[in-house]
Structure formats: structure tokens, C-alpha cells
Design a protein around this motif. Structure first.
Motif, PDB file in Angstrom:
ATOM      1  N   LEU A  61       0.819  -1.211   0.000  1.00 40.14           N
ATOM      2  CA  LEU A  61       0.000   0.000   0.000  1.00 40.14           C
ATOM      3  C   LEU A  61       0.859   1.270   0.000  1.00 40.14           C
ATOM      4  CD1 LEU A  61      -3.111  -0.872   2.192  1.00 40.14           C
ATOM      5  CD2 LEU A  61      -2.816  -0.974  -0.281  1.00 40.14           C
ATOM      6  N   THR A  62       2.014   1.220   0.644  1.00 43.14           N
ATOM      7  CA  THR A  62       2.924   2.370   0.593  1.00 43.14           C
ATOM      8  C   THR A  62       3.410   2.585  -0.841  1.00 43.14           C
ATOM      9  OG1 THR A  62       3.615   1.980   2.876  1.00 43.14           O
ATOM     10  CG2 THR A  62       5.055   3.370   1.534  1.00 43.14           C
ATOM     11  N   ALA A  63       3.729   1.510  -1.537  1.00 38.65           N
ATOM     12  CA  ALA A  63       4.176   1.607  -2.936  1.00 38.65           C
ATOM     13  C   ALA A  63       3.057   2.141  -3.831  1.00 38.65           C
ATOM     14  CB  ALA A  63       4.656   0.251  -3.436  1.00 38.65           C
ATOM     15  N   VAL A  64       1.826   1.699  -3.597  1.00 33.35           N
ATOM     16  CA  VAL A  64       0.687   2.202  -4.382  1.00 33.35           C
ATOM     17  C   VAL A  64       0.526   3.707  -4.160  1.00 33.35           C
ATOM     18  CG1 VAL A  64      -1.839   2.135  -4.605  1.00 33.35           C
ATOM     19  CG2 VAL A  64      -0.546   0.002  -4.533  1.00 33.35           C
ATOM     20  N   GLY A  65       0.574   4.139  -2.905  1.00 32.49           N
ATOM     21  CA  GLY A  65       0.451   5.559  -2.598  1.00 32.49           C
ATOM     22  C   GLY A  65       1.567   6.374  -3.205  1.00 32.49           C
ATOM     23  N   THR A  66       2.789   5.863  -3.112  1.00 25.25           N
ATOM     24  CA  THR A  66       3.943   6.566  -3.675  1.00 25.25           C
ATOM     25  C   THR A  66       3.804   6.698  -5.192  1.00 25.25           C
ATOM     26  OG1 THR A  66       5.329   5.763  -1.873  1.00 25.25           O
ATOM     27  CG2 THR A  66       6.468   6.514  -3.865  1.00 25.25           C
ATOM     28  N   LEU A 140       0.464   4.923   5.789  1.00 27.81           N
ATOM     29  CA  LEU A 140       1.711   5.019   5.026  1.00 27.81           C
ATOM     30  C   LEU A 140       1.441   5.143   3.530  1.00 27.81           C
ATOM     31  CD1 LEU A 140       4.133   2.670   6.982  1.00 27.81           C
ATOM     32  CD2 LEU A 140       3.909   5.164   7.081  1.00 27.81           C
ATOM     33  N   MET A 141       0.308   4.624   3.069  1.00 28.07           N
ATOM     34  CA  MET A 141      -0.094   4.858   1.684  1.00 28.07           C
ATOM     35  C   MET A 141      -0.315   6.352   1.458  1.00 28.07           C
ATOM     36  SD  MET A 141      -3.405   3.280  -0.247  1.00 28.07           S
ATOM     37  CE  MET A 141      -3.873   3.801  -1.896  1.00 28.07           C
ATOM     38  N   ALA A 142      -1.003   6.996   2.399  1.00 29.24           N
ATOM     39  CA  ALA A 142      -1.220   8.446   2.314  1.00 29.24           C
ATOM     40  C   ALA A 142       0.111   9.191   2.404  1.00 29.24           C
ATOM     41  CB  ALA A 142      -2.164   8.913   3.420  1.00 29.24           C
ATOM     42  N   PHE A 143       0.983   8.775   3.326  1.00 33.33           N
ATOM     43  CA  PHE A 143       2.306   9.408   3.448  1.00 33.33           C
ATOM     44  C   PHE A 143       3.060   9.298   2.129  1.00 33.33           C
ATOM     45  CE2 PHE A 143       3.476   9.328   8.245  1.00 33.33           C
ATOM     46  CZ  PHE A 143       2.249   9.880   8.562  1.00 33.33           C
ATOM     47  N   GLY A 144       3.077   8.088   1.556  1.00 28.52           N
ATOM     48  CA  GLY A 144       3.769   7.877   0.284  1.00 28.52           C
ATOM     49  C   GLY A 144       3.231   8.777  -0.805  1.00 28.52           C
ATOM     50  N   GLU A 145       1.900   8.903  -0.839  1.00 26.61           N
ATOM     51  CA  GLU A 145       1.281   9.742  -1.869  1.00 26.61           C
ATOM     52  C   GLU A 145       1.668  11.209  -1.691  1.00 26.61           C
ATOM     53  OE1 GLU A 145      -3.063  10.269  -4.026  1.00 26.61           O
ATOM     54  OE2 GLU A 145      -2.904   9.008  -2.252  1.00 26.61           O
ATOM     55  N   VAL A 146       1.582  11.698  -0.475  1.00 27.90           N
ATOM     56  CA  VAL A 146       1.889  13.106  -0.207  1.00 27.90           C
ATOM     57  C   VAL A 146       3.371  13.391  -0.416  1.00 27.90           C
ATOM     58  CG1 VAL A 146       1.952  14.878   1.592  1.00 27.90           C
ATOM     59  CG2 VAL A 146      -0.070  13.426   1.359  1.00 27.90           C
TER      60      VAL A 146
END
Length: 186
Positions: A61-66, A140-146
Motif C-alpha cells: 500500500l505504501t508503494a501504491v500511494g507513492t 503510510l499509503m497516504a504518506f507515500g502519496e503526499v
């Protein structure tokens, strides 16, 4: 979901909606996104014991957000105008941004309003051991995206500053704008 959950989600969606208007892209542009993810982290992240496939869920999910954040940053128009670096998110950037934010919000809403048993079954069958793993993965998905969005835009701002030197150039370095600019040059 608490009122804080709704407020944080709406503010994160509001980040890209602010970018739909033409606005200067400066180092100050980093402040609000960083404050929002810091508040989210303080509000949601707690230590927990990782087991099963928790780490795989978090990494995925972190990779998806990033990826969503980077693509949103790459599809945001960045150009130099009257000595200032400007940016404006278009439909693609907004869609990518809202897709990630809405997916997290929708999942959390579903889990809290009737879908909890289904999430529990899915978690059990896929080795996800706790709700803390889901919470951490989604945050962490949101963190990665931001973070990816901010870093891509800031890198493009710096690139635009260096490429143009002291003379303003009316060009954009958005990938979708390149063919159009080439056609205009003819």
C-alpha cells in the motif's frame, strides 16, 4: 470513523483541489502537506507486533500511494511565468490524487459500516494479523502519496529554475504538455 478522520481525509483531498488553481510553486508549498501527514501520523500510527503478511500489506500500500503521488506530481503542469515558478494540477493529477485518497476513505468507511466481517475474513485468509496493520498500511499509503507528490513537484520546480536561469521561459515540463508545445512551435 471519528470527526478527526473525516477532517484529515477532506484536507488531504483539498491539497490537490488547491492546486487546480494556478499558483506559485515555492519551498513554502511543502509546509501544509507536511503538517497534514504529521498530524495524521500522530493521530493514527501506534507501535504493534508485525506478523504474517502485515509487512507485505504495508509495503504494497505504501508503494501504491507513492506511485499515485509521483504520477500526480508528474501530470501537474509546472512552468515559469514572470520570474516565478507556477503550477497547476489538471484533470489527470486531480484524478490520481483523489483516487488514492478516496480509496483509503472508502475502505475505512466500509470497514466501519458493515464491511468489518468481510475485512476480517480477507485478513485471516491472507495472513494479515491485526487492524493495526491495516491502519499503518493505509496511513503510510497516504504518506507515500503526499511525500512523492511534494518531492516530484519540488524537483520539477528546481529543474525549472535551473533550466531557465534568470530568463523567464514560457514552457511547461509536464509530459502531457510536450506534444502541444511542440505543435505550437511550428
Amino acid at each position: 470513523m471519528s470527526p478527526t478522520d473525516y477532517i484529515i481525509d477532506l484536507l488531504l483531498i483539498g491539497l490537490v483541489l488547491r492546486q487546480i488553481r494556478r499558483r506559485p510553486l515555492t519551498t513554502r508549498s511543502i509546509v501544509l502537506p507536511c503538517v497534514l501527514i504529521a498530524v495524521a501520523g500522530l493521530n493514527y500510527l501506534r507501535p504493534f507486533r508485525i506478523g504474517g503478511n502485515d509487512l507485505a500489506l504495508i509495503v504494497l500500500l505504501t508503494a501504491v500511494g507513492t506511485t499515485l503521488g509521483a504520477l500526480s506530481g508528474l501530470t501537474t503542469r509546472v512552468w515559469r511565468e514572470d520570474g516565478a515558478i507556477m503550477s497547476q494540477a489538471g484533470a489527470a493529477a486531480a484524478l490520481l490524487w483523489v483516487l488514492g485518497m478516496a480509496a483509503r476513505f472508502g475502505f475505512a468507511y466500509y470497514g466501519m459500516h458493515g464491511g468489518g466481517a468481510e475485512v476480517t475474513r480477507f485478513s485471516f485468509s491472507h495472513g494479515i494479523t491485526s487492524t493495526a496493520a491495516w491502519t499503518t498500511a493505509l496511513v503510510l499509503m497516504a504518506f507515500g502519496e503526499v511525500v512523492a507528490w511534494v518531492l516530484v513537484l519540488q524537483a520539477r520546480r528546481i529543474r525549472q529554475s535551473v533550466a531557465s536561469g534568470s530568463t523567464p521561459q514560457p514552457r511547461s515540463d509536464t509530459f502531457s504538455d510536450q506534444p502541444r508545445e511542440h505543435e505550437l512551435a511550428r
